[in-house]
Each structure stands twice: as C-alpha cells, then as structure tokens.
Design a protein around this motif. Structure first.
Motif, short mmCIF file in Angstrom:
data_model
loop_
_atom_site.label_atom_id
_atom_site.label_comp_id
_atom_site.label_asym_id
_atom_site.label_seq_id
_atom_site.Cartn_x
_atom_site.Cartn_y
_atom_site.Cartn_z
N LEU A 216 0.83 -1.19 0.00
CA LEU A 216 0.00 0.00 0.00
C LEU A 216 0.87 1.25 0.00
CD1 LEU A 216 -2.65 -1.00 2.72
CD2 LEU A 216 -2.95 -1.03 0.23
N GLY A 217 0.38 2.30 -0.62
CA GLY A 217 1.04 3.59 -0.55
C GLY A 217 2.18 3.76 -1.54
N GLU A 218 2.89 4.85 -1.36
CA GLU A 218 3.95 5.24 -2.29
C GLU A 218 5.09 4.24 -2.33
OE1 GLU A 218 6.78 9.18 -3.17
OE2 GLU A 218 5.39 9.16 -1.46
N VAL A 219 5.30 3.51 -1.25
CA VAL A 219 6.42 2.58 -1.20
C VAL A 219 6.26 1.47 -2.24
CG1 VAL A 219 5.44 1.04 0.56
CG2 VAL A 219 7.92 1.30 0.38
N ASN A 220 5.05 1.17 -2.67
CA ASN A 220 4.86 0.15 -3.71
C ASN A 220 5.52 0.59 -5.01
OD1 ASN A 220 3.47 -2.42 -4.51
ND2 ASN A 220 2.54 -1.04 -6.01
N GLU A 221 5.31 1.83 -5.40
CA GLU A 221 5.93 2.35 -6.62
C GLU A 221 7.45 2.39 -6.48
OE1 GLU A 221 6.04 6.48 -9.25
OE2 GLU A 221 4.38 6.11 -7.86
N VAL A 222 7.92 2.78 -5.31
CA VAL A 222 9.36 2.83 -5.07
C VAL A 222 9.97 1.44 -5.17
CG1 VAL A 222 11.10 3.24 -3.27
CG2 VAL A 222 9.29 4.93 -3.69
N PHE A 223 9.31 0.46 -4.55
CA PHE A 223 9.84 -0.90 -4.61
C PHE A 223 9.87 -1.42 -6.05
CE2 PHE A 223 9.06 -5.46 -4.85
CZ PHE A 223 10.20 -5.93 -4.22
N MET A 224 8.79 -1.23 -6.79
CA MET A 224 8.74 -1.74 -8.16
C MET A 224 9.79 -1.08 -9.03
SD MET A 224 6.66 -4.17 -8.29
CE MET A 224 5.34 -4.90 -7.29
N ARG A 225 10.08 0.18 -8.77
CA ARG A 225 11.07 0.90 -9.58
C ARG A 225 12.46 0.28 -9.43
NH1 ARG A 225 9.93 5.80 -7.95
NH2 ARG A 225 11.64 6.08 -6.48
N VAL A 226 12.80 -0.22 -8.24
CA VAL A 226 14.13 -0.82 -8.06
C VAL A 226 14.11 -2.32 -8.30
CG1 VAL A 226 14.86 0.99 -6.46
CG2 VAL A 226 13.81 -1.09 -5.55
N PHE A 227 12.93 -2.94 -8.14
CA PHE A 227 12.84 -4.39 -8.30
C PHE A 227 12.86 -4.81 -9.77
CE2 PHE A 227 9.97 -8.09 -8.91
CZ PHE A 227 10.76 -9.06 -8.31
N LYS A 228 12.11 -4.11 -10.62
CA LYS A 228 11.93 -4.57 -11.99
C LYS A 228 13.23 -4.68 -12.77
CE LYS A 228 7.08 -3.28 -12.57
NZ LYS A 228 6.11 -2.39 -13.27
N PRO A 229 14.17 -3.72 -12.68
CA PRO A 229 15.42 -3.90 -13.45
C PRO A 229 16.21 -5.12 -13.00
CG PRO A 229 15.15 -1.62 -12.76
CD PRO A 229 14.11 -2.40 -12.02
N ILE A 230 16.22 -5.41 -11.71
CA ILE A 230 16.93 -6.60 -11.23
C ILE A 230 16.19 -7.86 -11.63
CG2 ILE A 230 17.63 -7.82 -9.13
CD1 ILE A 230 18.21 -5.10 -7.87
N ALA A 231 14.87 -7.85 -11.48
CA ALA A 231 14.09 -9.04 -11.82
C ALA A 231 14.20 -9.38 -13.31
CB ALA A 231 12.62 -8.83 -11.44
N SER A 232 14.29 -8.36 -14.15
CA SER A 232 14.30 -8.60 -15.60
C SER A 232 15.52 -9.40 -16.05
CB SER A 232 14.25 -7.27 -16.35
OG SER A 232 15.44 -6.52 -16.13
N THR A 233 16.59 -9.34 -15.28
CA THR A 233 17.81 -10.06 -15.67
C THR A 233 18.18 -11.18 -14.70
OG1 THR A 233 19.19 -8.44 -14.50
CG2 THR A 233 18.77 -8.04 -16.84
N GLU A 234 17.70 -11.11 -13.47
CA GLU A 234 18.16 -12.04 -12.44
C GLU A 234 17.11 -13.02 -11.94
OE1 GLU A 234 21.25 -12.12 -11.73
OE2 GLU A 234 21.90 -10.24 -12.63
N LEU A 235 15.84 -12.80 -12.26
CA LEU A 235 14.78 -13.65 -11.72
C LEU A 235 14.42 -14.74 -12.72
CD1 LEU A 235 12.97 -13.86 -9.19
CD2 LEU A 235 11.23 -12.60 -10.45
N PRO A 236 14.63 -16.01 -12.37
CA PRO A 236 14.27 -17.09 -13.30
C PRO A 236 12.77 -17.05 -13.61
CG PRO A 236 15.62 -17.91 -11.48
CD PRO A 236 15.22 -16.51 -11.12
N PRO A 237 12.39 -17.26 -14.87
CA PRO A 237 10.96 -17.19 -15.22
C PRO A 237 10.17 -18.31 -14.55
CG PRO A 237 12.27 -17.99 -17.06
CD PRO A 237 13.24 -17.55 -16.03
N LEU A 238 9.06 -17.94 -13.96
CA LEU A 238 8.16 -18.91 -13.34
C LEU A 238 6.81 -18.24 -13.18
CD1 LEU A 238 7.96 -21.79 -12.14
CD2 LEU A 238 8.49 -20.78 -9.92
N ARG A 239 5.78 -18.81 -13.76
CA ARG A 239 4.46 -18.19 -13.70
C ARG A 239 3.66 -18.77 -12.55
NH1 ARG A 239 -0.61 -19.37 -15.14
NH2 ARG A 239 0.00 -21.39 -16.01
N PHE A 240 3.15 -17.87 -11.71
CA PHE A 240 2.29 -18.29 -10.61
C PHE A 240 0.83 -17.97 -10.96
CE2 PHE A 240 6.31 -17.38 -8.36
CZ PHE A 240 6.49 -18.59 -7.70
N GLY A 241 0.00 -18.98 -11.00
CA GLY A 241 -1.43 -18.77 -11.11
C GLY A 241 -1.89 -18.22 -12.45
N ASP A 242 -3.10 -17.65 -12.41
CA ASP A 242 -3.81 -17.17 -13.60
C ASP A 242 -4.10 -15.68 -13.39
OD1 ASP A 242 -6.16 -16.53 -15.34
OD2 ASP A 242 -6.09 -18.68 -15.81
#
Length: 277
Positions: free
Chosen positions: A162-188
């Motif tokens: 909740l709140g502004e911290v969600n945007e802050v987290f996604m901003r730093v998480f996505k560049p790392i996840a795009s190269t370092e997170l093994p692909p795995l789909r959870f759910g639908d």
C-alpha cells in the motif's frame, strides 16, 4: 497426488523451508474495508461462517498451518465440521500440531479434491487461489464439493504494498528481476481482477461480490525488508541479486520515513464472495 507443476514444486519447497509464513505475515495485523474492521484478514473469512447450532461443514482450501481453522475451532461449535486441505506436508504437520483432533486435514491438490460432491456448506481460502495453476479446474472442484446455496469466500491479493512505497519498490525491483529472476508463472491473471473472477465464477456461482481489504502496517525500512524476504519473487533471487535489491530499496525508501522512522504501508487484499448456484 498428480505430479506437481513447476510453480507448485517451488511453492511446496518454499513452504517446507518457511512453514507458517503466511499467518506470520497477516494474523497479527488488523484489516479493514470501507465499511468494516476485523482483527485480521483471516477474521474476514471466519466471520462469514455463522455461529449457531446448525450442522455446517467448512472446507479451508490451501489451509497452510491451519490458522483460519483454529479461529473456527476456538468457537467450540458442536455441529461445526472443519476440514483443511493443502498440498504442503510441512504446513499440514504444523496445522495438525496446533489444531484439535476433530479437524480433518488432508494433503491434496485443489484441482482434484477427494471429497464427495455437494458435501461442503462453506468453502474458504486465504491468500492462495491467485497462485494456483489451472484455476478453471479449481473453480469446477469448488463448485462440485459445495452444496447448492453453499458459500464461497476467499482473500486474494489486490496490490502488493500500500502507498507510495509500492511504486518505489517496483522501480528498483523490476530492473533486477528482468535479468536475475528465473521465469516462473504463478497462477492465472484472471485471479488478480474483479472482471477475471466474474468470468471464472460465471458458470456455477451467483451473487458474486467483492470488497477491497487493506491491511495497514507501519514498519521501519529494515522491518519491511525482512518481511519482503518472505515473498516468493525475492526468495527466488540469488544472494547477490537479493543484496543489490536490498541496498537499492533501502536507499530509495529512506525519504518515505516519517519523523518516527516508520513507513506507512501494508498489504492490499481483495475479498471474493459467491453463492453456489
């Protein structure tokens, strides 16, 4: 059980290593909607089950360590039959140690329930359905085991933080996840929206309704990071990527601290309810 999918295998491994992580995250935090407040997001579901002397069978689907079943068992309603199903043996072992012997626990997949048709009055589920593979088959099984007029209610994810911290987290998480997170789909993806749930429940359910449920929390940045370590995507990062994410997140989140050093945030959930047609 049927052989597990890749996502199910990961989830089983995670919950073997971190038993009770879901109740640890949610059981101690109050939850509220625009019209009501509960002791926790688990209580949103337990409060839907009537108190009284009428015979009722309640199934907790993906019951985990049994926290929700424990809330219901504490009522000591003689005519309340409780059943928990989960695919994690480790979580079920924790549930068995905590719950009365009268609560039945079974290790099964939600896609293939070994239960008689029309045998359940209330089917509840906390923070699990949005992770399940073949959600259409899960919904078919839910409808099969529910009696006509039986009630379905689930808590699922709505937004991450909740709140502004969600945007802050996604901003730093996505560049790392795009190269370092093994692909795995959870759910639908349909399990993440109201429109998706309406489509999934259209065939066998009526009176579909939703409530936005907020679980506010004000941790320090360090406390928040510790909580984030128990989320699936961060758990799946290797140690180096996880440490880089930690440094980037704590730096980016620092300006969000109030004068007391805390960050106003929490978890955004959704309650889904329907009646078996």
């Amino acid at each position: 059980m049927t052989p597990l999918t890749a996502a199910e295998s990961y989830l089983q491994d995670f919950h073997q290593r971190q038993v009770g992580v879901t109740s640890a995250a949610f059981a101690h935090l109050p939850a509220h909607s625009s019209t009501a407040t509960w002791a926790s997001s688990y209580a949103v579901l337990s409060d839907l089950v009537p108190v009284g002397n009428n015979p009722l069978t309640v199934l907790d689907l993906a019951c985990g360590d049994g926290y929700l079943l424990g809330l219901l068992a504490a009522r000591q309603q003689s005519q309340l039959q409780l059943l928990g199903i989960d695919m994690s043996g480790a979580e079920l072992a924790a549930a068995r140690a905590a719950l009365p012997a009268s609560v039945r626990l079974r290790q099964e997949r939600a896609q293939a329930l070994d239960l008689p048709s029309a045998s359940v009055d209330y089917l509840v589920s906390h923070m699990a359905l949005m992770l399940m593979d073949d959600i259409e088959q899960v919904v078919r099984e839910m409808r099969r085991v529910l009696r006509p007029g039986g009630q379905f209610a689930a808590i699922v994810g709505r937004t991450f933080l909740l709140g502004e911290v969600n945007e802050v987290f996604m901003r730093v998480f996505k560049p790392i996840a795009s190269t370092e997170l093994p692909p795995l789909r959870f759910g639908d993806r349909r399990a993440g929206s109201e429109a998706g749930w309406r489509a999934l429940l259209n065939a066998g359910f009526a009176d579909v309704a939703f409530d936005d449920i907020d679980v506010p929390w004000s941790p320090t940045p360090g406390e928040l990071w510790t909580a984030l370590l128990d989320t699936y995507d961060i758990d799946r990062l290797d140690d180096d990527a996880r440490q880089r994410l930690r440094g980037a997140f704590l730096e980016a989140a620092a300006p969000l601290q109030a004068g007391d050093g805390l960050i106003a945030t929490g978890w955004g959930l959704r309650a889904v309810r329907a009646r078996a047609a």
